[in-house]
Design a protein around this motif. Structure first.
Motif, PDB file in Angstrom:
ATOM      1  N   ASP A   9       0.864  -1.182   0.000  1.00  0.00           N
ATOM      2  CA  ASP A   9       0.000   0.000   0.000  1.00  0.00           C
ATOM      3  C   ASP A   9       0.896   1.226   0.000  1.00  0.00           C
ATOM      4  OD1 ASP A   9      -1.907   2.113   0.822  1.00  0.00           O
ATOM      5  OD2 ASP A   9      -3.242   0.439   1.269  1.00  0.00           O
ATOM      6  N   ASN A  10       0.519   2.260  -0.738  1.00  0.00           N
ATOM      7  CA  ASN A  10       1.338   3.475  -0.736  1.00  0.00           C
ATOM      8  C   ASN A  10       1.009   4.393   0.441  1.00  0.00           C
ATOM      9  OD1 ASN A  10      -1.168   3.945  -2.209  1.00  0.00           O
ATOM     10  ND2 ASN A  10      -0.385   6.000  -2.605  1.00  0.00           N
ATOM     11  N   ASP A  11       0.077   3.984   1.291  1.00  0.00           N
ATOM     12  CA  ASP A  11      -0.225   4.701   2.532  1.00  0.00           C
ATOM     13  C   ASP A  11       0.623   4.102   3.646  1.00  0.00           C
ATOM     14  OD1 ASP A  11      -1.269   5.608   4.959  1.00  0.00           O
ATOM     15  OD2 ASP A  11      -3.316   5.701   4.219  1.00  0.00           O
ATOM     16  N   PHE A  12       1.685   4.804   4.029  1.00  0.00           N
ATOM     17  CA  PHE A  12       2.641   4.292   5.017  1.00  0.00           C
ATOM     18  C   PHE A  12       1.944   3.880   6.306  1.00  0.00           C
ATOM     19  CE2 PHE A  12       5.234   5.117   8.779  1.00  0.00           C
ATOM     20  CZ  PHE A  12       6.342   4.317   8.540  1.00  0.00           C
ATOM     21  N   PHE A  13       1.047   4.714   6.794  1.00  0.00           N
ATOM     22  CA  PHE A  13       0.416   4.447   8.080  1.00  0.00           C
ATOM     23  C   PHE A  13      -0.506   3.233   8.009  1.00  0.00           C
ATOM     24  CE2 PHE A  13       1.497   8.972   8.166  1.00  0.00           C
ATOM     25  CZ  PHE A  13       2.270   9.005   9.320  1.00  0.00           C
ATOM     26  N   PHE A  14      -1.150   3.026   6.868  1.00  0.00           N
ATOM     27  CA  PHE A  14      -2.001   1.850   6.744  1.00  0.00           C
ATOM     28  C   PHE A  14      -1.155   0.579   6.701  1.00  0.00           C
ATOM     29  CE2 PHE A  14      -4.573  -1.280   4.478  1.00  0.00           C
ATOM     30  CZ  PHE A  14      -5.719  -1.254   5.249  1.00  0.00           C
ATOM     31  N   ALA A  32       5.596  -3.536   1.662  1.00  0.00           N
ATOM     32  CA  ALA A  32       6.011  -2.777   0.479  1.00  0.00           C
ATOM     33  C   ALA A  32       5.135  -1.537   0.404  1.00  0.00           C
ATOM     34  CB  ALA A  32       5.872  -3.615  -0.784  1.00  0.00           C
ATOM     35  N   TYR A  33       5.714  -0.424  -0.042  1.00  0.00           N
ATOM     36  CA  TYR A  33       5.017   0.855   0.031  1.00  0.00           C
ATOM     37  C   TYR A  33       4.592   1.396  -1.326  1.00  0.00           C
ATOM     38  CZ  TYR A  33       6.611   0.432   4.794  1.00  0.00           C
ATOM     39  OH  TYR A  33       6.825  -0.039   6.065  1.00  0.00           O
ATOM     40  N   ASP A  34       4.690   0.599  -2.354  1.00  0.00           N
ATOM     41  CA  ASP A  34       4.067   0.882  -3.656  1.00  0.00           C
ATOM     42  C   ASP A  34       4.125  -0.395  -4.475  1.00  0.00           C
ATOM     43  OD1 ASP A  34       6.603   0.709  -5.021  1.00  0.00           O
ATOM     44  OD2 ASP A  34       6.999   2.800  -4.535  1.00  0.00           O
ATOM     45  N   GLY A  35       3.455  -0.380  -5.627  1.00  0.00           N
ATOM     46  CA  GLY A  35       3.382  -1.583  -6.434  1.00  0.00           C
ATOM     47  C   GLY A  35       4.723  -2.037  -6.970  1.00  0.00           C
ATOM     48  N   LYS A  36       5.578  -1.101  -7.286  1.00  0.00           N
ATOM     49  CA  LYS A  36       6.900  -1.465  -7.811  1.00  0.00           C
ATOM     50  C   LYS A  36       7.716  -2.201  -6.759  1.00  0.00           C
ATOM     51  CE  LYS A  36      11.015   0.565  -9.915  1.00  0.00           C
ATOM     52  NZ  LYS A  36      11.707   1.818 -10.267  1.00  0.00           N
ATOM     53  N   GLU A  37       7.715  -1.689  -5.534  1.00  0.00           N
ATOM     54  CA  GLU A  37       8.417  -2.372  -4.450  1.00  0.00           C
ATOM     55  C   GLU A  37       7.748  -3.718  -4.170  1.00  0.00           C
ATOM     56  OE1 GLU A  37       9.964  -1.638   0.147  1.00  0.00           O
ATOM     57  OE2 GLU A  37       8.520  -0.262  -0.754  1.00  0.00           O
ATOM     58  N   GLY A  38       6.421  -3.762  -4.311  1.00  0.00           N
ATOM     59  CA  GLY A  38       5.709  -5.017  -4.110  1.00  0.00           C
ATOM     60  C   GLY A  38       6.177  -6.100  -5.069  1.00  0.00           C
ATOM     61  N   LEU A  39       6.406  -5.748  -6.329  1.00  0.00           N
ATOM     62  CA  LEU A  39       6.913  -6.717  -7.303  1.00  0.00           C
ATOM     63  C   LEU A  39       8.252  -7.285  -6.860  1.00  0.00           C
ATOM     64  CD1 LEU A  39       6.044  -4.906 -10.653  1.00  0.00           C
ATOM     65  CD2 LEU A  39       4.982  -6.985  -9.767  1.00  0.00           C
ATOM     66  N   ARG A  40       9.090  -6.422  -6.324  1.00  0.00           N
ATOM     67  CA  ARG A  40      10.393  -6.887  -5.849  1.00  0.00           C
ATOM     68  C   ARG A  40      10.251  -7.811  -4.648  1.00  0.00           C
ATOM     69  NH1 ARG A  40      12.406  -2.301  -5.305  1.00  0.00           N
ATOM     70  NH2 ARG A  40      12.494  -2.035  -3.052  1.00  0.00           N
ATOM     71  N   GLY A  61      -2.501  -1.410  -8.468  1.00  0.00           N
ATOM     72  CA  GLY A  61      -2.823  -2.596  -7.702  1.00  0.00           C
ATOM     73  C   GLY A  61      -3.393  -3.734  -8.516  1.00  0.00           C
ATOM     74  N   ILE A  62      -4.275  -3.429  -9.472  1.00  0.00           N
ATOM     75  CA  ILE A  62      -4.862  -4.478 -10.306  1.00  0.00           C
ATOM     76  C   ILE A  62      -3.773  -5.229 -11.051  1.00  0.00           C
ATOM     77  CG2 ILE A  62      -6.357  -4.944 -12.277  1.00  0.00           C
ATOM     78  CD1 ILE A  62      -7.947  -4.191  -9.845  1.00  0.00           C
ATOM     79  N   GLN A  63      -2.874  -4.482 -11.663  1.00  0.00           N
ATOM     80  CA  GLN A  63      -1.768  -5.078 -12.402  1.00  0.00           C
ATOM     81  C   GLN A  63      -0.887  -5.915 -11.476  1.00  0.00           C
ATOM     82  OE1 GLN A  63       0.944  -2.211 -14.178  1.00  0.00           O
ATOM     83  NE2 GLN A  63       0.927  -3.343 -16.082  1.00  0.00           N
ATOM     84  N   PHE A  64      -0.612  -5.371 -10.287  1.00  0.00           N
ATOM     85  CA  PHE A  64       0.239  -6.066  -9.333  1.00  0.00           C
ATOM     86  C   PHE A  64      -0.392  -7.381  -8.881  1.00  0.00           C
ATOM     87  CE2 PHE A  64       1.041  -6.884  -4.797  1.00  0.00           C
ATOM     88  CZ  PHE A  64       2.384  -7.220  -4.871  1.00  0.00           C
ATOM     89  N   MET A  65      -1.682  -7.368  -8.575  1.00  0.00           N
ATOM     90  CA  MET A  65      -2.332  -8.582  -8.091  1.00  0.00           C
ATOM     91  C   MET A  65      -2.418  -9.655  -9.170  1.00  0.00           C
ATOM     92  SD  MET A  65      -5.260  -7.172  -5.440  1.00  0.00           S
ATOM     93  CE  MET A  65      -5.746  -5.739  -6.414  1.00  0.00           C
ATOM     94  N   LYS A  66      -2.585  -9.262 -10.422  1.00  0.00           N
ATOM     95  CA  LYS A  66      -2.573 -10.226 -11.517  1.00  0.00           C
ATOM     96  C   LYS A  66      -1.219 -10.925 -11.614  1.00  0.00           C
ATOM     97  CE  LYS A  66      -6.088  -8.122 -14.520  1.00  0.00           C
ATOM     98  NZ  LYS A  66      -6.326  -7.467 -15.834  1.00  0.00           N
ATOM     99  N   VAL A  67      -0.134 -10.144 -11.463  1.00  0.00           N
ATOM    100  CA  VAL A  67       1.207 -10.732 -11.505  1.00  0.00           C
ATOM    101  C   VAL A  67       1.404 -11.677 -10.328  1.00  0.00           C
ATOM    102  CG1 VAL A  67       3.676 -10.224 -11.319  1.00  0.00           C
ATOM    103  CG2 VAL A  67       2.222  -8.807 -12.781  1.00  0.00           C
ATOM    104  N   ALA A  68       0.951 -11.272  -9.138  1.00  0.00           N
ATOM    105  CA  ALA A  68       1.097 -12.111  -7.948  1.00  0.00           C
ATOM    106  C   ALA A  68       0.367 -13.440  -8.125  1.00  0.00           C
ATOM    107  CB  ALA A  68       0.585 -11.375  -6.722  1.00  0.00           C
ATOM    108  N   ARG A  69      -0.838 -13.395  -8.662  1.00  0.00           N
ATOM    109  CA  ARG A  69      -1.608 -14.624  -8.855  1.00  0.00           C
ATOM    110  C   ARG A  69      -0.914 -15.560  -9.831  1.00  0.00           C
ATOM    111  NH1 ARG A  69      -4.680 -16.697  -5.618  1.00  0.00           N
ATOM    112  NH2 ARG A  69      -6.379 -15.177  -5.559  1.00  0.00           N
ATOM    113  N   LYS A  70      -0.381 -15.016 -10.916  1.00  0.00           N
ATOM    114  CA  LYS A  70       0.294 -15.856 -11.907  1.00  0.00           C
ATOM    115  C   LYS A  70       1.643 -16.354 -11.395  1.00  0.00           C
ATOM    116  CE  LYS A  70      -1.931 -13.888 -15.995  1.00  0.00           C
ATOM    117  NZ  LYS A  70      -1.749 -13.161 -17.278  1.00  0.00           N
TER     118      LYS A  70
END
Length: 263
Positions: A9-14, A32-40, A61-70
């Protein structure tokens, strides 16, 4: 072995709120604090559960979750999409094979709801077949301003996808943060193989020098709007147009347009 969770999530506090909640339950948490870091961080998997925001800079997020699922097709990864705009994006969530949808709200209510869901997961009361549930802390309705923003974003995506050539968006560190379907097809790869990869690594060694020169040329000479070059991809010709990605006076990276060419 503790349950492994990834929170993006890009919301640090969340992220900190959710990370602390999961750690109290004995989970092993990766943040991870954004989708790019999430991919890593996906490289540290597999994970048992993923919480991901929907609207994030660079890699959404949609793009990131599709990559995670695959990336983890044979695991029991549970994906929970969390966002303040979840009501307005239900159709896209279904395409991303999300198990649960959660709208953001007061943190105390979210804490109770998340704990209840995790309790059910751990007891085996709910399964992936029971997914596609929409969870909301209180009563939330689509907001007109957010809905209009989502419509605008989707319209812009449709324009880019409808252009007659592939488009790669490259961040300042030369890693790919977006790729249209036609670019993916030209590179003969999947989005998971392309996103967050160094742009040069996607091309044959014999062609990399030419691409590096083009990237440098437009970065070092701001009056130079674009550079054209031809490269070989698996014995197939491809014409590239390299230009800078500008956000006002700020240089955010590069745009690479791709089109197949006859040899």
């Amino acid at each position: 072995m503790p349950i492994r969770a990834l929170v993006v999530d890009n919301d640090f506090f969340f992220v900190e709120f959710l990370g602390e909640l999961l750690e109290k339950r004995g989970y092993s948490v990766t943040k991870a604090y954004d989708g790019k870091e999430g991919l890593r961080k996906l490289e540290n998997g597999p994970f048992d559960i993923l919480f991901s925001d929907l609207i994030m800079p660079k890699v959404d997020g949609i793009q990131f979750m599709k990559v995670a699922r695959k990336k983890f097709p044979d695991t029991t990864l549970r994906i929970i999409a969390v966002s303040g705009s979840v009501v307005e994006q239900m159709d896209e969530l279904t395409d991303a094979e999300v198990d649960w949808f959660m709208a953001k709200g007061p943190l105390d209510q979210m804490e109770d709801q998340i704990n209840e869901l995790l309790d059910q997961m751990e007891k085996g009361v709910v399964s992936r077949e029971d997914g596609n549930k929409f969870l909301e802390p209180g009563v939330l309705y689509p907001r007109q301003v957010t809905a209009e923003l989502i419509d605008t974003l989707n319209f812009q995506k449709a324009i880019i996808e409808s252009i007659g050539f592939g488009v790669l968006v490259v961040d300042r560190d030369a890693r790919v943060i977006n790729a249209t379907s036609q670019a993916v097809e030209i590179l003969n790869a999947s989005p998971g193989d392309i996103l967050n990869r160094h742009i040069v690594s996607l091309f044959p060694p014999t062609e990399r020098g030419y691409l590096i020169d083009a990237l440098k040329a437009v970065a070092q000479n701001l009056k130079l709007k674009k550079v054209h070059l031809s490269v070989l991809l698996d014995s197939r010709g491809s014409c590239l147009t390299v230009s800078l990605l500008r956000m006002g006076e700020h240089i955010a990276g590069w745009i690479i347009c791709m089109e197949e060419a006859e040899l």
